[in-house]
Write a protein that holds these residues in place. Structure first.
Motif, PDB file in Angstrom:
ATOM      1  N   ARG A  52       3.056   9.602   6.711  1.00  0.00           N
ATOM      2  CA  ARG A  52       2.166  11.164   7.040  1.00  0.00           C
ATOM      3  C   ARG A  52       2.690  11.760   7.332  1.00  0.00           C
ATOM      4  NH1 ARG A  52       1.196  10.296   2.263  1.00  0.00           N
ATOM      5  NH2 ARG A  52      -0.510   9.600   0.771  1.00  0.00           N
ATOM      6  N   VAL A  53       2.519  13.052   7.544  1.00  0.00           N
ATOM      7  CA  VAL A  53       2.914  14.029   8.615  1.00  0.00           C
ATOM      8  C   VAL A  53       2.138  14.006  10.119  1.00  0.00           C
ATOM      9  CG1 VAL A  53       2.867  16.444   9.607  1.00  0.00           C
ATOM     10  CG2 VAL A  53       2.670  16.486   7.171  1.00  0.00           C
ATOM     11  N   GLY A  54       3.427  13.597  10.633  1.00  0.00           N
ATOM     12  CA  GLY A  54       3.739  13.521  12.182  1.00  0.00           C
ATOM     13  C   GLY A  54       3.597  11.597  12.782  1.00  0.00           C
ATOM     14  N   THR A  55       4.055  11.246  11.374  1.00  0.00           N
ATOM     15  CA  THR A  55       4.394   9.426  11.249  1.00  0.00           C
ATOM     16  C   THR A  55       5.641   9.327  12.261  1.00  0.00           C
ATOM     17  OG1 THR A  55       2.962   8.796   8.959  1.00  0.00           O
ATOM     18  CG2 THR A  55       4.817   7.739   9.930  1.00  0.00           C
ATOM     19  N   LEU A  56       5.480   8.715  12.483  1.00  0.00           N
ATOM     20  CA  LEU A  56       7.066   8.556  13.390  1.00  0.00           C
ATOM     21  C   LEU A  56       8.311   7.810  12.557  1.00  0.00           C
ATOM     22  CD1 LEU A  56       9.220   8.608  16.034  1.00  0.00           C
ATOM     23  CD2 LEU A  56       8.251   6.652  16.707  1.00  0.00           C
ATOM     24  N   VAL A  57       9.377   7.987  12.014  1.00  0.00           N
ATOM     25  CA  VAL A  57      10.135   7.176  10.833  1.00  0.00           C
ATOM     26  C   VAL A  57      11.631   6.755  12.038  1.00  0.00           C
ATOM     27  CG1 VAL A  57       9.714   8.260   8.823  1.00  0.00           C
ATOM     28  CG2 VAL A  57      11.817   9.790  10.320  1.00  0.00           C
ATOM     29  N   THR A  58      12.094   5.905  11.942  1.00  0.00           N
ATOM     30  CA  THR A  58      13.641   5.655  11.993  1.00  0.00           C
ATOM     31  C   THR A  58      14.445   5.462  10.887  1.00  0.00           C
ATOM     32  OG1 THR A  58      12.885   3.095  11.930  1.00  0.00           O
ATOM     33  CG2 THR A  58      12.013   4.443  14.024  1.00  0.00           C
ATOM     34  N   GLU A  59      15.718   5.401  11.296  1.00  0.00           N
ATOM     35  CA  GLU A  59      16.561   4.554  10.324  1.00  0.00           C
ATOM     36  C   GLU A  59      16.717   3.436  10.223  1.00  0.00           C
ATOM     37  OE1 GLU A  59      17.020   5.877  13.598  1.00  0.00           O
ATOM     38  OE2 GLU A  59      18.889   6.536  13.798  1.00  0.00           O
ATOM     39  N   ASN A  60      16.101   2.478  10.785  1.00  0.00           N
ATOM     40  CA  ASN A  60      15.657   0.755  10.196  1.00  0.00           C
ATOM     41  C   ASN A  60      14.573   0.424   9.810  1.00  0.00           C
ATOM     42  OD1 ASN A  60      18.795  -0.161  11.460  1.00  0.00           O
ATOM     43  ND2 ASN A  60      17.423   0.256  13.393  1.00  0.00           N
ATOM     44  N   MET A  61      13.954   2.231   9.109  1.00  0.00           N
ATOM     45  CA  MET A  61      12.248   1.072   8.699  1.00  0.00           C
ATOM     46  C   MET A  61      12.599   0.331   7.306  1.00  0.00           C
ATOM     47  SD  MET A  61      10.776   4.375   8.478  1.00  0.00           S
ATOM     48  CE  MET A  61       9.400   4.790   7.684  1.00  0.00           C
ATOM     49  N   SER A  62      12.133  -0.605   7.234  1.00  0.00           N
ATOM     50  CA  SER A  62      12.211  -1.239   6.174  1.00  0.00           C
ATOM     51  C   SER A  62      11.203  -0.758   5.113  1.00  0.00           C
ATOM     52  CB  SER A  62      10.844  -3.365   6.713  1.00  0.00           C
ATOM     53  OG  SER A  62       9.677  -2.378   6.665  1.00  0.00           O
ATOM     54  N   ALA A  63      10.583   0.065   4.555  1.00  0.00           N
ATOM     55  CA  ALA A  63       9.760   0.882   3.824  1.00  0.00           C
ATOM     56  C   ALA A  63      10.337   1.872   3.308  1.00  0.00           C
ATOM     57  CB  ALA A  63       7.879   0.339   3.637  1.00  0.00           C
ATOM     58  N   PRO A  64      10.944   1.880   2.329  1.00  0.00           N
ATOM     59  CA  PRO A  64      11.253   3.502   2.022  1.00  0.00           C
ATOM     60  C   PRO A  64       9.799   4.910   2.061  1.00  0.00           C
ATOM     61  CG  PRO A  64      10.754   2.080  -0.155  1.00  0.00           C
ATOM     62  CD  PRO A  64      10.298   1.549   1.317  1.00  0.00           C
TER      63      PRO A  64
END
Length: 368
Positions: free
Chosen positions: A183-195
């Motif tokens: 959702r908006v505001g979620t921190l995401v990274t290049e190494n996320m396990s889930a798409p």
């Protein structure tokens, strides 16, 4: 060869109503036995295999830079076009890096231009012997160093530009979206396990299933015997695959077997097939399930009732009318059938008369 049932595949077979093995074809002998005259005919068996559906393109979308989701540009389950914006990651830090890289490249570009002027001037002075050779060489090296630094700055600017562009995540294909995992505001990274989300091109859908080894070999042998120089999808019966959807309804379009696995799983005794279905109305969905109904057409075969056979010591027998007496004869059935009918490859011939049922109570040599 005995028929093996795949652990993965649940096999159900049914014979067309036009089968030669109907009770109407039976005759009664003087002693009340039901007799059946063996003849050649064409027969179609239908085999059913559980299947998993996948779009022709299923793409899991992952971020290629880290940051917080600033905007989600779609509704869950929406239809999207290739290159359509899906997510925007906060670009402020990447914009700053990009701007700095632009300034650095501009500065180093100016230094390189200045170094070039000095080098050219010193080269001219060297001709008139107004400057020492060592100073000329230094100016050349200074220019080369500035050019190298400028090129490095160009590369850093390009990398900064790529990272900045990656803050906008776009759909790589036309298709339909799944549910967003953020959702908006979620921190995401290049190494996320889930798409972040999955996008599927469902204009065509593959049904993946596993078939038994015997079925696989029989299909392959039939293909090579009838069309040795043609592709699999050019054979008639492999273009007549039906799909029963999870709701029990049969899909209104036929599919074609497009892929056969080159390997048989030694643990399950099965091989994978892929059947392609057109899906213009988006009725089929990637990730769904169904049942493939695969026809197997056998032409000019000896087909007898399964009730006419009995097994003894891993062999199959029938009772043939031998001058009015029951004679036990071993036969070789092909390892495919529906449990109601048996296709015989050896042991009996067209025109033979056999006992059609109740063979468990018959004695060899019994008067018919």
């Amino acid at each position: 060869m005995m028929f093996k049932t795949s652990i993965i595949s649940v096999l159900i077979a049914s014979l067309l109503s036009s089968s030669v093995c109907m009770a109407d074809d039976y005759e009664k002998s003087p002693n009340g036995y039901s007799l059946f005259t063996v003849k050649k005919d064409s027969v179609t068996f239908y085999y059913e295999y559980p299947a998993v559906l996948k779009g022709i393109t299923d793409v899991d979308i992952y971020p290629q830079v880290h940051g917080t989701i600033q905007e989600i540009c779609f509704e869950d389950g929406a239809k999207v076009s290739k290159d359509q914006e899906l997510f925007i990651i906060d670009p402020s830090s990447y914009q700053a890096v990009f701007d700095k890289a632009v300034a650095t490249m501009d500065s180093l570009g100016s230094k390189a231009e200045t170094a070039k002027l000095i080098r050219d001037t010193n080269q001219a002075l060297k001709t008139s012997k107004a400057i020492a050779s060592i100073d000329v060489e230094k100016s050349r090296n200074e220019y080369s160093s500035n050019v190298a630094a400028y090129r490095a700055a160009q590369a850093e600017l390009k990398a900064a530009q790529i990272d900045l562009e990656r803050t906008i995540i776009r759909s790589p294909v036309d298709g339909y979206l799944g549910m967003s995992s953020v959702r908006v505001g979620t921190l995401v990274t290049e190494n996320m396990s889930a798409p972040l989300v999955r996008v599927s091109d469902n204009s065509k859908v593959y049904a993946h299933a596993c078939v038994s080894e015997d079925m696989f070999e029989y299909v392959m042998n039939s293909i090579h015997k009838t069309n040795p120089d043609e592709k699999l999808v050019q054979n008639d019966y492999v273009n007549q695959i039906q799909l029963r959807k999870a709701d029990g309804q049969v899909y209104d379009k036929l599919g074609s077997i497009t892929h056969l696995s080159g390997l048989i799983d030694p643990e399950t005794g099965s091989a994978e097939i892929k059947v392609l279905f057109d899906n213009p109305d988006n009725i089929l969905h990637s990730g769904g399930t169904g049942t493939l109904i695969v026809p197997l057409v056998l032409e000019n075969q000896l087909v007898i009732p399964a009730t006419a056979t009995y097994n003894l010591q891993n062999k199959t027998f029938v009772y043939v009318n031998d001058n009015g007496k029951a004679k036990s004869v071993a036969i070789e059935p092909i390892p495919l059938g529906d449990g109601k009918s048996v296709v015989v490859s050896k042991g009996i011939k067209e025109g033979d008369v056999i006992i059609a049922d109740g063979v468990g109570l018959v004695e060899n040599g019994a008067e018919l």
